[in-house]
Design a protein around this motif. Structure first.
Motif, short mmCIF file in Angstrom:
data_model
loop_
_atom_site.label_atom_id
_atom_site.label_comp_id
_atom_site.label_asym_id
_atom_site.label_seq_id
_atom_site.Cartn_x
_atom_site.Cartn_y
_atom_site.Cartn_z
N ARG A 171 0.81 -1.22 0.00
CA ARG A 171 0.00 0.00 0.00
C ARG A 171 0.84 1.27 0.00
O ARG A 171 2.04 1.24 0.25
N ALA A 172 0.16 2.37 -0.27
CA ALA A 172 0.78 3.69 -0.26
C ALA A 172 -0.32 4.71 0.01
O ALA A 172 -1.52 4.39 -0.02
N LEU A 173 0.09 5.95 0.25
CA LEU A 173 -0.86 7.02 0.54
C LEU A 173 -0.50 8.24 -0.31
O LEU A 173 0.68 8.57 -0.47
N MET A 174 -1.53 8.88 -0.84
CA MET A 174 -1.33 10.03 -1.72
C MET A 174 -2.20 11.19 -1.22
O MET A 174 -3.35 11.00 -0.85
N VAL A 175 -1.61 12.38 -1.21
CA VAL A 175 -2.35 13.60 -0.87
C VAL A 175 -2.41 14.48 -2.11
O VAL A 175 -1.38 14.79 -2.71
N LEU A 176 -3.63 14.88 -2.48
CA LEU A 176 -3.85 15.69 -3.66
C LEU A 176 -4.57 16.98 -3.28
O LEU A 176 -5.31 17.03 -2.30
#
Length: 201
Positions: A171-176
């Motif tokens: 998994r990974a996390l992205m902030v947009l």
């Protein structure tokens, strides 16, 4: 569980350190080999079953950590708490299949122009595949700009401001940040080995 590549090695852990464990029962290539199950509990005893068969029932020490050495058999690992002889809660981990796609999930935020996206490699049943560690990259991003993209990997030199990152434990996390908060955004993420996922937000 202690990551099986460390099994049999001497652990040197600082006062604030922690064993290199993972919440996973998916270890391809280690079938039939010994591994260590670490169980954290505040009950008096724990019962451990694999594929419905009881393999041990052990008292919980003052540390709250039970360690069981056993042979890895893929399937379902279940741990059940017991206190005063009474059955309590249970927790299970299942062996996953190989990753089939990426699941993108938008987390709730208080800001109209912000989007937090969780990226997970999942098998055909929707289970996260914790050993999937391919590189994921943004293939398409509409009406948003990237603020950060990373994982919980404690040992990495990757740049979280770029549009590509190696998955950690699947998994990974992205902030947009949305360019126009009144319009829908779209995101497609793909990995180097052909996994893909998309979401509108």
């Amino acid at each position: 569980m202690l990551k099986p590549q460390h099994y049999g090695k001497k652990e040197t852990i600082s006062a604030w350190g922690w064993a290199d464990v993972a919440e996973s029962y998916s270890w391809p290539g280690y079938e039939g080999k010994k591994l260590r199950i670490d169980i954290y509990s505040n009950a008096e005893e724990v019962e451990i079953t694999v594929n419905g068969k009881i393999i041990s029932r052990m008292p919980v020490p003052e540390s709250g950590i039970v360690q069981l050495h056993t042979i890895y058999e893929p399937g379902t690992l279940t741990v059940t708490d017991y206190t005063n002889g009474q059955k309590g809660s249970s927790s299970s981990l299942k062996t996953t299949d190989s990753a089939a796609s990426l699941r993108l999930t938008a987390e709730q935020t208080d800001a109209d122009d912000a989007a937090i996206i969780t990226v997970e490699a999942v098998d055909r049943q929707g289970n996260r595949v914790p050993y999937e560690c391919s590189r994921a990259s943004i293939s398409l991003l509409e009406n948003a700009k990237l603020v950060g993209f990373g994982t919980g990997d404690p040992v990495t030199e990757e740049d979280f401001t770029t549009d590509t990152y190696i998955l950690y434990e699947g998994r990974a996390l992205m902030v947009l940040q949305k360019i126009d908060s009144n319009k829908i955004g779209q995101l497609i993420v793909s990995t180097e080995n052909g996994l893909t996922g998309k979401i509108t937000f």
